[in-house]
Design an enzyme around this catalytic site. Structure first.
Site, PDB file in Angstrom:
ATOM      1  N   HIS A  44     -10.510  -7.062 -12.068  1.00  0.00           N
ATOM      2  CA  HIS A  44     -10.173  -5.632 -12.117  1.00  0.00           C
ATOM      3  C   HIS A  44     -11.054  -4.899 -13.132  1.00  0.00           C
ATOM      4  O   HIS A  44     -11.628  -3.850 -12.827  1.00  0.00           O
ATOM      5  CB  HIS A  44      -8.694  -5.453 -12.480  1.00  0.00           C
ATOM      6  N   ASP A  58       2.328   0.137 -12.071  1.00  0.00           N
ATOM      7  CA  ASP A  58       1.929   1.049 -13.144  1.00  0.00           C
ATOM      8  C   ASP A  58       1.186   2.232 -12.508  1.00  0.00           C
ATOM      9  O   ASP A  58      -0.038   2.279 -12.505  1.00  0.00           O
ATOM     10  CB  ASP A  58       1.040   0.280 -14.127  1.00  0.00           C
ATOM     11  N   THR A  86      -3.663  -4.361 -13.997  1.00  0.00           N
ATOM     12  CA  THR A  86      -3.834  -4.557 -12.559  1.00  0.00           C
ATOM     13  C   THR A  86      -4.381  -5.954 -12.284  1.00  0.00           C
ATOM     14  O   THR A  86      -5.355  -6.375 -12.915  1.00  0.00           O
ATOM     15  CB  THR A  86      -4.844  -3.530 -12.006  1.00  0.00           C
TER      16      THR A  86
HETATM   17 MN    MN Z   1      -1.865  -0.665 -15.831  1.00  0.00          MN
END
Ligand code: MN
Length: 429
Positions: free
Chosen positions: A142, A242, A359
């Protein structure tokens, strides 16, 4: 103390489907409200919600040192603060009482009526009162993807990334339980090519496919938690979406990091799955490319968890579109490393604190954990079953995260973590 609750051979007298996230080996913890407006701490087996307040009152925890009102509360914070020994005692006892070979509650209709509810007849509430919420950035895939988009191929990973589990302090007041609708946020953005920022609803509303761990009251101010003690102080895990407004984030994030682009909502799954239940699903962690400093060095290599993750977009017509399939095993920095790093300066961690993974993206395109990556900054729209396309989310989209572990004996899951996007509120002026 042995974790007898994990015995894979155990069967419950409550019926459980073979593909359920909640066999008797799971025994997660949550908070719910019953039809009669009673708020209680509970657990879940199959499609049954179990009222642990009533269970305790009726004597099923006898012999375990617990305060009388331990489970008659609207958050798990006090129970979590009691420590790992209590969590183990309690899970072991629940497993024992619901074991098919134990007639005690099984044959007491009156008690069963007071303790056991259809899970569809209770409403799940926030399981914890989140004191502080920290979000890490622990997936190398990520961080590399985002870096490529923002800074180019050659500077994708910042020089600190392989040395530090990078993180930032999030906002706890807007952490909500699965099922809570999410209002599209307003904010200030700088459109491409413009010279002045504009104000309006975010146009680039995104998810972040994450997990989070929940800590106990771990350390005193000034005293780091050594990495080998980390798991002693982690109660369990949840799924975390999130939510991120990429256009707001992009304009505001230099130099102090995310602010209003992130703090309008973060959704967690309702049941906290304990680290004890996840213990059989430890797996090899990715090899460190650079040896970290000694305070971040873990014993052995079995320091990750094999939790399959999925992000699904449910459109308003009910279609389910799989957006991403990832796994917590891809995380470069483990939860122990995150917690050791978080506290190495003496920062104190309290019961009910929540630490997001960041993530979780895997090595392939189908395992990217955000629309930002899946559509490569909005350049490659995704076509859905109804032939519409998405770069980022539309109002009415319902984003569903799922997670589970599986081996030849047992499947342990988290249930769902959902949030439907509502249009922005009407502003007064
Ligand atoms: Mn986050």
């Amino acid at each position: 103390m042995k974790i007898t609750a994990n015995n894979p051979d155990r069967k419950s007298w409550l019926p459980v489907d073979s593909d359920s996230d909640f066999p008797i080996q799971n025994i997660p913890f949550g908070v719910f409200i019953t039809k009669d407006d009673i708020i209680t701490i509970g657990t879940r087996i199959g499609e049954f919600a179990i009222d642990l307040g009533a269970f305790h009152q009726l004597g099923y925890f006898n012999g375990i040192p617990l305060t009388d009102d331990m489970f008659m509360q609207d958050s798990l914070n006090d129970f979590i603060a009691d420590g790992r020994k209590t969590w183990r005692h309690v899970r072991n006892r629940i497993a024992d009482v619901f074991d098919v070979n134990n007639p005690k509650l099984q044959q007491n209709e009156k008690h069963k009526e007071a303790i056991i509810f259809d899970v569809n007849e209770v409403e799940m509430l926030m399981p914890i009162d989140v004191g502080d919420y920290t979000d890490f950035y622990s997936s190398k895939e990520h961080a590399t993807n985002v870096g490529k988009m923002f800074r180019g191929e050659d500077n994708a990973l910042m020089p600190n990334w392989l040395h530090i589990p990078v993180g930032y302090h999030g906002r706890s007041s807007s952490v909500v339980v699965s099922g809570t609708s999410i209002r599209r946020p307003y904010g200030q953005t700088m459109p491409k090519g413009a010279t002045k920022p504009v104000f309006g609803p975010s146009k680039l509303l995104d998810m972040e496919l994450e997990t989070a761990f929940i800590t106990t009251a771990a350390n005193n101010l000034g005293e780091p938690i050594p990495i080998e003690d980390a798991y002693e102080n982690i109660f369990g895990m949840v799924l975390l979406n999130d939510w991120s407004a990429r256009d707001i984030q992009k304009w505001e994030y230099v130099p102090l990091g995310p602010f209003l682009g992130k703090n309008f909502a973060s959704t967690i799954s309702a049941w906290i799955v304990t680290m004890d239940a996840l213990e059989p699903f430890r797996c090899e962690s990715p090899k460190k490319e650079i040896q970290p400093l000694p305070y971040l060095q873990e014993k052995g290599t079995n320091n990750n968890f094999d939790i399959k993750l999925e992000a699904v977009l449910e459109t308003e017509n009910g279609d389910l579109n799989i957006l991403s399939e990832s796994n917590t095993k891809y995380l470069y920095w483990s939860m122990a490393q995150q917690l050791a790093h978080h506290t190495v300066n003496g920062c104190n961690v309290r019961s009910g604190d929540m630490m997001g993974s960041g993530t979780i993206s895997g090595p392939t395109k189908s395992s990217y954990g955000s629309m930002l990556e899946l559509t490569w900054g909005g350049k490659k729209p995704i076509t859905l079953k109804d032939r519409t396309t998405r770069t980022f989310f539309k109002d009415g989209d319902n984003v569903v995260l799922r997670g589970y572990c599986e081996n030849e004996n047992v499947r342990i899951g988290f249930g769902k973590c959902t949030g439907k996007i509502l249009p922005p509120v009407k502003l007064k002026k």
